[in-house]
Design a protein around this motif. Structure first.
Motif, PDB file in Angstrom:
ATOM      1  N   VAL A 200       0.841  -1.203   0.000  1.00 55.86           N
ATOM      2  CA  VAL A 200       0.000   0.000   0.000  1.00 55.86           C
ATOM      3  C   VAL A 200       0.877   1.255   0.000  1.00 55.86           C
ATOM      4  CG1 VAL A 200      -1.630   1.363   1.368  1.00 55.86           C
ATOM      5  CG2 VAL A 200      -1.999  -1.100   1.057  1.00 55.86           C
ATOM      6  N   VAL A 201       1.955   1.228   0.800  1.00 58.77           N
ATOM      7  CA  VAL A 201       2.879   2.379   0.829  1.00 58.77           C
ATOM      8  C   VAL A 201       3.487   2.596  -0.568  1.00 58.77           C
ATOM      9  CG1 VAL A 201       5.027   3.279   1.798  1.00 58.77           C
ATOM     10  CG2 VAL A 201       3.385   2.086   3.269  1.00 58.77           C
ATOM     11  N   ALA A 202       3.862   1.499  -1.245  1.00 59.12           N
ATOM     12  CA  ALA A 202       4.431   1.621  -2.591  1.00 59.12           C
ATOM     13  C   ALA A 202       3.414   2.211  -3.559  1.00 59.12           C
ATOM     14  CB  ALA A 202       4.899   0.254  -3.088  1.00 59.12           C
ATOM     15  N   ILE A 203       2.170   1.777  -3.444  1.00 60.98           N
ATOM     16  CA  ILE A 203       1.114   2.309  -4.325  1.00 60.98           C
ATOM     17  C   ILE A 203       0.904   3.800  -4.065  1.00 60.98           C
ATOM     18  CG2 ILE A 203      -1.339   2.204  -4.859  1.00 60.98           C
ATOM     19  CD1 ILE A 203      -1.175  -0.832  -4.337  1.00 60.98           C
ATOM     20  N   VAL A 204       0.949   4.179  -2.785  1.00 66.00           N
ATOM     21  CA  VAL A 204       0.830   5.613  -2.447  1.00 66.00           C
ATOM     22  C   VAL A 204       2.008   6.386  -3.040  1.00 66.00           C
ATOM     23  CG1 VAL A 204       0.879   7.291  -0.556  1.00 66.00           C
ATOM     24  CG2 VAL A 204      -0.526   5.222  -0.374  1.00 66.00           C
ATOM     25  N   GLY A 205       3.204   5.792  -2.982  1.00 66.47           N
ATOM     26  CA  GLY A 205       4.373   6.442  -3.579  1.00 66.47           C
ATOM     27  C   GLY A 205       4.207   6.659  -5.073  1.00 66.47           C
ATOM     28  N   LEU A 206       3.703   5.634  -5.770  1.00 70.19           N
ATOM     29  CA  LEU A 206       3.459   5.776  -7.207  1.00 70.19           C
ATOM     30  C   LEU A 206       2.397   6.845  -7.469  1.00 70.19           C
ATOM     31  CD1 LEU A 206       3.473   2.006  -8.230  1.00 70.19           C
ATOM     32  CD2 LEU A 206       5.246   3.695  -8.690  1.00 70.19           C
ATOM     33  N   ALA A 207       1.379   6.894  -6.615  1.00 70.44           N
ATOM     34  CA  ALA A 207       0.350   7.930  -6.770  1.00 70.44           C
ATOM     35  C   ALA A 207       0.943   9.317  -6.581  1.00 70.44           C
ATOM     36  CB  ALA A 207      -0.786   7.690  -5.780  1.00 70.44           C
ATOM     37  N   MET A 208       1.916   9.443  -5.668  1.00 64.48           N
ATOM     38  CA  MET A 208       2.559  10.735  -5.450  1.00 64.48           C
ATOM     39  C   MET A 208       3.382  11.138  -6.669  1.00 64.48           C
ATOM     40  SD  MET A 208       3.729  10.491  -1.451  1.00 64.48           S
ATOM     41  CE  MET A 208       4.501  12.119  -1.527  1.00 64.48           C
ATOM     42  N   VAL A 209       4.049  10.162  -7.310  1.00 67.73           N
ATOM     43  CA  VAL A 209       4.784  10.460  -8.552  1.00 67.73           C
ATOM     44  C   VAL A 209       3.821  10.979  -9.609  1.00 67.73           C
ATOM     45  CG1 VAL A 209       6.124   9.475 -10.449  1.00 67.73           C
ATOM     46  CG2 VAL A 209       6.619   8.802  -8.092  1.00 67.73           C
ATOM     47  N   TRP A 210       2.671  10.321  -9.720  1.00 71.86           N
ATOM     48  CA  TRP A 210       1.661  10.767 -10.699  1.00 71.86           C
ATOM     49  C   TRP A 210       1.159  12.165 -10.363  1.00 71.86           C
ATOM     50  CZ3 TRP A 210      -3.567  11.968 -10.117  1.00 71.86           C
ATOM     51  CH2 TRP A 210      -4.282  12.126 -11.312  1.00 71.86           C
ATOM     52  N   VAL A 246      10.779   0.735 -13.106  1.00 70.15           N
ATOM     53  CA  VAL A 246       9.975   0.708 -14.323  1.00 70.15           C
ATOM     54  C   VAL A 246       8.678   1.472 -14.131  1.00 70.15           C
ATOM     55  CG1 VAL A 246       8.829  -0.771 -15.999  1.00 70.15           C
ATOM     56  CG2 VAL A 246      10.953  -1.523 -14.936  1.00 70.15           C
ATOM     57  N   LEU A 247       7.975   1.201 -13.028  1.00 70.84           N
ATOM     58  CA  LEU A 247       6.674   1.824 -12.804  1.00 70.84           C
ATOM     59  C   LEU A 247       6.797   3.341 -12.672  1.00 70.84           C
ATOM     60  CD1 LEU A 247       5.231  -0.791 -10.291  1.00 70.84           C
ATOM     61  CD2 LEU A 247       4.643  -0.521 -12.701  1.00 70.84           C
ATOM     62  N   ILE A 248       7.832   3.791 -11.973  1.00 74.51           N
ATOM     63  CA  ILE A 248       8.028   5.238 -11.826  1.00 74.51           C
ATOM     64  C   ILE A 248       8.339   5.866 -13.175  1.00 74.51           C
ATOM     65  CG2 ILE A 248       9.565   6.986 -10.828  1.00 74.51           C
ATOM     66  CD1 ILE A 248       9.818   5.047  -8.391  1.00 74.51           C
TER      67      ILE A 248
END
Length: 624
Positions: A200-210, A246-248
């Motif tokens: 969940v923390v990783a998903i939040v991090g990706l959302a912050m990048v977006w 990759v995702l970032i």
């Protein structure tokens, strides 16, 4: 321009000079050479009298802890899970760029290499599983799916055919699609267990990048902090941490420079030149950075590190298999080893060549001009070099069985060597079966296509002139008057085709003028732009092009949007590659043809009288 080189860290400057000192195939050959040297060093170290120190060194543990919690990995996995995240980050940047403004933007052009990439992923896996249908070995089927792009392009530069830029683009497009498939398989297949809270923390991090992207944050520092948190969280979640890169990368924005920001950067640079001081220097540097997308800046920044440090370091940490008698004997009897060799050497060749042949048969004209099936077959053979990601997946799939991992590594090394030799043989055989003419061919490489080409006159006229030209070339400007006379002489019997060949080394504004003309074509005004640009060949800078747009009555907003989406630049590059593949001597270059025959290059003078005489001769010979 402000020279900011001295402000960069010394190592970055050295790496950039290495990358910039060599262009095109040379840089790829150099990166492949670094990787090869690292591989040989690893093998030499592991098989030396001090071979025991290899495992001892790379399995030494390093822990980073904060408040009793942290990450404890051996040195090999700090390289594989940590540094390789940056390698996969650069791959993600390249994939995003190709999807947004590169070769994969035009799905029709990418259709054949995409089909070849899919077959090049599936067929090797099927062949591997034929020999390893079950057991622990079957988990290693991902080892055979991916091609090592660095080795592939380096080998192509050394043993590939001359004038093979189209083959290089084909293989690059294929490699990008190949990387996407390999990364998806790593994410879906080689994830052991999931821990929900870190995920969940990783998903939040990706959302912050977006969100940073949506807010148009352009400085890399903000992305760096969020990316580090996301990497740690993804590592702790059980998903392989390299996928964070990759995702970032896929979330970061990529776009051609915006005119307003380019002009602002130019103004800041002008202020610095007029009054050099630290504050203006900083503003100018930031203005230049702001004008370029985060994707392009980060790719430029990290590519030298990944090519010349990280990937060779990965090879040094993973290619050191002890090639002693028991290991080689076990590998020689191992279905795992032979499955990898079969999958990479045979599977890649059969999958890529077969899918390309089928796609071309179903879609004639699917191969770019100048690209032949023998060349594709040679590139397919070289695609069996599956070094970096293959070794990476060995570590994921067989981490619990060192003996099987060594057999797999032997298979990867043998397959890569065989693929290199196989590729050289296929290229040589292909050259004999389909020999290329010595020197450049005089025939027009790409047939005239009314759906693509800019044509003056009836599209079905019996006589054809194709000109490769440069808007800043004074000889091309003079030739336009001669073309006018030729068209007046032949009337509706002649069609005139214009193609781009900007000579950047001599005419710095020619490329942006060509892209401007292509953007004007989107508003139905190509020939108006063509005539005006040649009439003002000494006024092709950005400000002058803006005045030309106003004089032509072009929609400025649409013009800028079209220039930013990358299609116009790709169209110019397409013509340019044709010209270079044909080894055109310069501009202007003319091809003359008559219905039923391919246009041929005119050698010698190109004045109006000569063009008329040659076309009359062609017409007379056709009537006979």
């Amino acid at each position: 321009m402000v020279d900011t080189t001295e402000r960069r860290p010394r190592m970055q400057g050295v790496l950039e000079r290495i990358a910039e000192a060599r262009r095109g195939d040379s840089s790829e050959s150099l990166a492949a050479a670094f990787l090869l040297v690292a591989t040989l060093l690893a093998l030499g170290w592991a098989n030396s009298p001090w071979g025991w120190t290899y495992d001892a060194f790379w399995h030494g543990r390093i822990a980073i802890t904060i408040g009793g919690t942290g990450i404890d990995l051996d040195l090999q996995h700090w390289v594989n899970d940590g540094l390789m995240a940056l390698f996969f980050f650069v791959i993600g940047l390249e994939v995003k760029r190709e999807l947004a403004i590169g070769e994969l933007r035009d799905r029709s052009q990418a259709a054949v290499p995409l089909a070849a990439a899919i077959a090049g992923l599936a067929i090797p896996a099927v062949l591997f599983l034929l020999l390893n249908p079950s057991g622990e070995e079957a988990a290693a089927w991902g080892v055979v799916i991916s091609t090592d792009t660095a080795f592939l392009l380096g080998a192509l530069a050394v043993i590939g055919p001359g004038r093979a830029e189209r083959l290089r683009i084909f293989l690059l497009t294929l490699a990008v699609a190949d990387d996407v498939g390999a990364l998806a398989i790593i994410a879906l297949v080689y994830t052991d267990e999931l821990h929900p809270i870190p995920l969940v923390v990783a998903i939040v991090g990706l959302a912050m990048v977006w969100q940073l992207r949506r807010l148009q944050v352009w400085r890399g520092g903000a992305y760096l902090v969020v990316s580090l948190v996301t990497w740690v969280a993804l590592h702790e979640s059980g998903v392989h941490a390299t996928l964070a890169g990759v995702l970032i990368a896929l979330l970061l924005p990529v776009y051609p420079p915006k005119r307003r920001e380019v002009e602002q950067a130019a103004e800041l640079t002008r202020r610095f030149r007029q009054s050099p001081n630290p504050e203006y220097a900083r503003e100018a540097r930031l203005g230049l950075d702001r004008a370029v997308s985060v994707n392009e800046r980060l790719m430029r920044l990290y590519q030298p590190y990944t090519a010349f440090i990280i990937v060779p370091l990965f090879a040094l940490a993973n290619a050191g298999v002890a090639l002693d008698g028991p290991t080689l004997a076990a590998a020689a009897r191992s279905p795992l080893t032979w499955g990898i060799v079969l999958g990479l050497v045979v599977g890649k060749f059969v999958g890529i060549t077969g899918a390309t042949a089928i796609a071309v048969r179903l879609r004639p004209g699917g191969l770019a001009p100048g690209l032949t099936m023998p060349q594709v077959a040679g590139g397919a053979a070289l695609s069996g070099i599956g070094f970096t990601i293959s070794l990476f997946i060995v570590d994921l799939a067989l981490a619990g069985s060192p003996a099987l991992a060594d057999e797999a590594r032997v298979g990867v090394l043998v397959a890569s060597a065989l693929a290199l030799v196989f590729g050289a043989v296929v290229f040589r055989v292909g050259a004999r079966l389909s020999p290329q003419p010595e020197g450049p061919s005089r025939d027009l490489l790409r047939p005239v296509d009314p759906r693509r080409d800019h044509i003056r006159g009836p599209v079905d006229a019996p006589l054809t002139i194709v000109e490769y030209a440069d808007f800043e070339c004074p000889f091309c400007g003079k030739a336009t008057g001669g073309i006018r006379q030729v068209r007046e002489h032949f009337g509706d019997q002649l069609r005139y085709v214009f193609r781009h060949f900007p000579l950047d080394d001599y005419h710095p504004d020619a490329r942006q003028a060509a892209e401007f003309a292509e953007a004007a074509a989107g508003q139905g005004r190509f020939w108006d732009a063509h005539d005006r640009l040649f009439a003002h060949a000494d006024e092709l800078d950005v400000d002058s092009l803006r005045r030309h747009a106003e004089a032509l009555g072009l929609d400025a907003d649409r013009l800028e949007e079209d220039l930013r989406d990358g299609d116009e630049a790709n169209r110019v590059v397409d013509d340019e590659i044709d010209a270079r593949t044909s080894e055109l001597p310069g501009t202007p270059t003319f091809y003359l043809g008559v219905a039923g025959q391919p246009p041929r290059r005119l050698e010698g003078p190109h004045d109006a009288a000569t063009l008329i005489a040659e076309l009359e001769r062609l017409r007379a010979s056709e009537s006979v």
